[in-house]
Design a protein around this motif. Structure first.
Motif, PDB file in Angstrom:
ATOM      1  N   GLU A 252       2.264   3.364  -2.020  1.00 44.70           N
ATOM      2  CA  GLU A 252       1.784   4.706  -2.854  1.00 44.70           C
ATOM      3  C   GLU A 252       0.517   5.205  -2.098  1.00 44.70           C
ATOM      4  O   GLU A 252      -0.328   6.499  -2.619  1.00 44.70           O
ATOM      5  CB  GLU A 252       1.663   4.269  -4.567  1.00 44.70           C
ATOM      6  N   GLU A 253      -0.654   4.696  -1.803  1.00 43.66           N
ATOM      7  CA  GLU A 253      -1.158   5.013  -0.878  1.00 43.66           C
ATOM      8  C   GLU A 253      -1.291   5.787   0.232  1.00 43.66           C
ATOM      9  O   GLU A 253      -2.221   6.546   0.570  1.00 43.66           O
ATOM     10  CB  GLU A 253      -2.266   3.614  -0.677  1.00 43.66           C
ATOM     11  N   LEU A 254       0.303   5.908   0.511  1.00 45.63           N
ATOM     12  CA  LEU A 254       0.469   7.034   1.979  1.00 45.63           C
ATOM     13  C   LEU A 254       1.820   7.123   1.800  1.00 45.63           C
ATOM     14  O   LEU A 254       2.249   8.014   2.697  1.00 45.63           O
ATOM     15  CB  LEU A 254       0.723   5.658   3.304  1.00 45.63           C
TER      16      LEU A 254
ATOM     17  N   ARG B  93      -6.292  12.942  -3.873  1.00 47.10           N
ATOM     18  CA  ARG B  93      -5.713  11.987  -3.586  1.00 47.10           C
ATOM     19  C   ARG B  93      -4.515  12.139  -2.185  1.00 47.10           C
ATOM     20  O   ARG B  93      -5.103  11.480  -1.241  1.00 47.10           O
ATOM     21  CB  ARG B  93      -5.097  11.543  -4.543  1.00 47.10           C
TER      22      ARG B  93
ATOM     23  N   GLU C  27      -5.707   9.945   5.290  1.00 49.82           N
ATOM     24  CA  GLU C  27      -6.567   8.978   5.745  1.00 49.82           C
ATOM     25  C   GLU C  27      -6.092   8.097   5.908  1.00 49.82           C
ATOM     26  O   GLU C  27      -5.882   7.430   7.037  1.00 49.82           O
ATOM     27  CB  GLU C  27      -7.798   8.769   4.315  1.00 49.82           C
ATOM     28  N   ARG C  28      -4.958   7.349   5.271  1.00 56.65           N
ATOM     29  CA  ARG C  28      -4.419   5.830   5.444  1.00 56.65           C
ATOM     30  C   ARG C  28      -3.120   6.326   6.098  1.00 56.65           C
ATOM     31  O   ARG C  28      -3.064   5.605   6.990  1.00 56.65           O
ATOM     32  CB  ARG C  28      -3.842   5.690   3.559  1.00 56.65           C
TER      33      ARG C  28
ATOM     34  N   ARG D 152      -6.698  11.413   0.869  1.00 58.78           N
ATOM     35  CA  ARG D 152      -6.947   9.931   1.127  1.00 58.78           C
ATOM     36  C   ARG D 152      -5.745   9.305   1.949  1.00 58.78           C
ATOM     37  O   ARG D 152      -5.513   8.088   2.142  1.00 58.78           O
ATOM     38  CB  ARG D 152      -7.162   9.713  -0.167  1.00 58.78           C
ATOM     39  N   MET D 153      -5.162   9.529   0.668  1.00 62.78           N
ATOM     40  CA  MET D 153      -3.537   9.194   2.008  1.00 62.78           C
ATOM     41  C   MET D 153      -3.400   9.430   3.154  1.00 62.78           C
ATOM     42  O   MET D 153      -2.467   8.792   4.022  1.00 62.78           O
ATOM     43  CB  MET D 153      -1.896   9.798   0.873  1.00 62.78           C
TER      44      MET D 153
ATOM     45  N   GLU E  56       0.624  -1.213  -0.152  1.00 58.90           N
ATOM     46  CA  GLU E  56       0.138   0.563  -0.103  1.00 58.90           C
ATOM     47  C   GLU E  56       0.604   1.499  -0.016  1.00 58.90           C
ATOM     48  O   GLU E  56       0.556   2.778   0.200  1.00 58.90           O
ATOM     49  CB  GLU E  56      -0.925  -0.502   1.219  1.00 58.90           C
TER      50      GLU E  56
END
Length: 172
Positions: A99-101, A128, A134-135, A131-132, A97
């Motif tokens: 790239e998500e954070l 984005r 939030e992660r 969302r990042m 994960e």
């Protein structure tokens, strides 16, 4: 070895907010040299709490405490070495994960090819970034040590010690 810290400092010192920028402060350098932050965590945490991104240049040790401080502040880490980013924090920041954070900007691009870090970060759409962040906030329990008599909601999450023990047992 590319001197990415020098490039970061230079870019930050020369950063100016354009009229179309929605950022109050584009860049802030926190100087913790000579141990000035050891007894004053507010000195480095306050800027992280108000930042969207926290730069994590390679340090003198294999991991950076600043990365964990950034996560605890809800700040998206920006890495400049792929190995330090993915290999160093595998137990606490899931590689699948990544790239998500977090954001990865190759230090060679910054040092040798003149890539501007602020340009890269400002091109990331606000949705984005949200969302990042939030992660990153979801990761908080995995980077701190909870009291074992803490609130019921935290007891179901693994903390940094739990993850380190699990990781060590998996290696054995």
């Amino acid at each position: 070895m590319p001197r990415v810290r020098r490039s970061i400092r230079s870019e930050c010192e020369n950063a100016t907010s354009s009229s179309d920028s929605s950022y109050d402060t584009l860049c802030e350098i926190v100087d913790c040299s000579n141990g000035v932050c050891e007894h004053d965590p507010v000195r480095f945490m306050r800027p992280m709490l108000s930042a969207s991104f926290c730069l994590q240049p390679p340090g003198d040790t294999t991991t950076r405490r600043s990365t964990f401080d950034a996560v605890l502040a809800g700040c998206i880490p920006v890495f400049f070495e792929e190995l330090s980013a993915k290999a160093q924090y595998g137990w606490h920041l899931p590689e699948a994960e990544f790239e998500e954070l977090s954001v990865f900007i190759p230090k060679e691009e910054v040092v040798f090819r003149g890539m501007r870090i602020l340009d890269v970060l400002q091109q990331i759409p606000r949705g984005r970034v949200r969302r990042m962040r939030e992660r990153v906030l979801e990761l908080m329990p995995s980077v701190f040590y909870r009291k074992h008599n803490s609130s019921p909601g935290l007891k179901t999450k693994k903390d940094a010690v739990d993850l380190a023990i699990d990781g060590t047992l998996d290696k054995i």
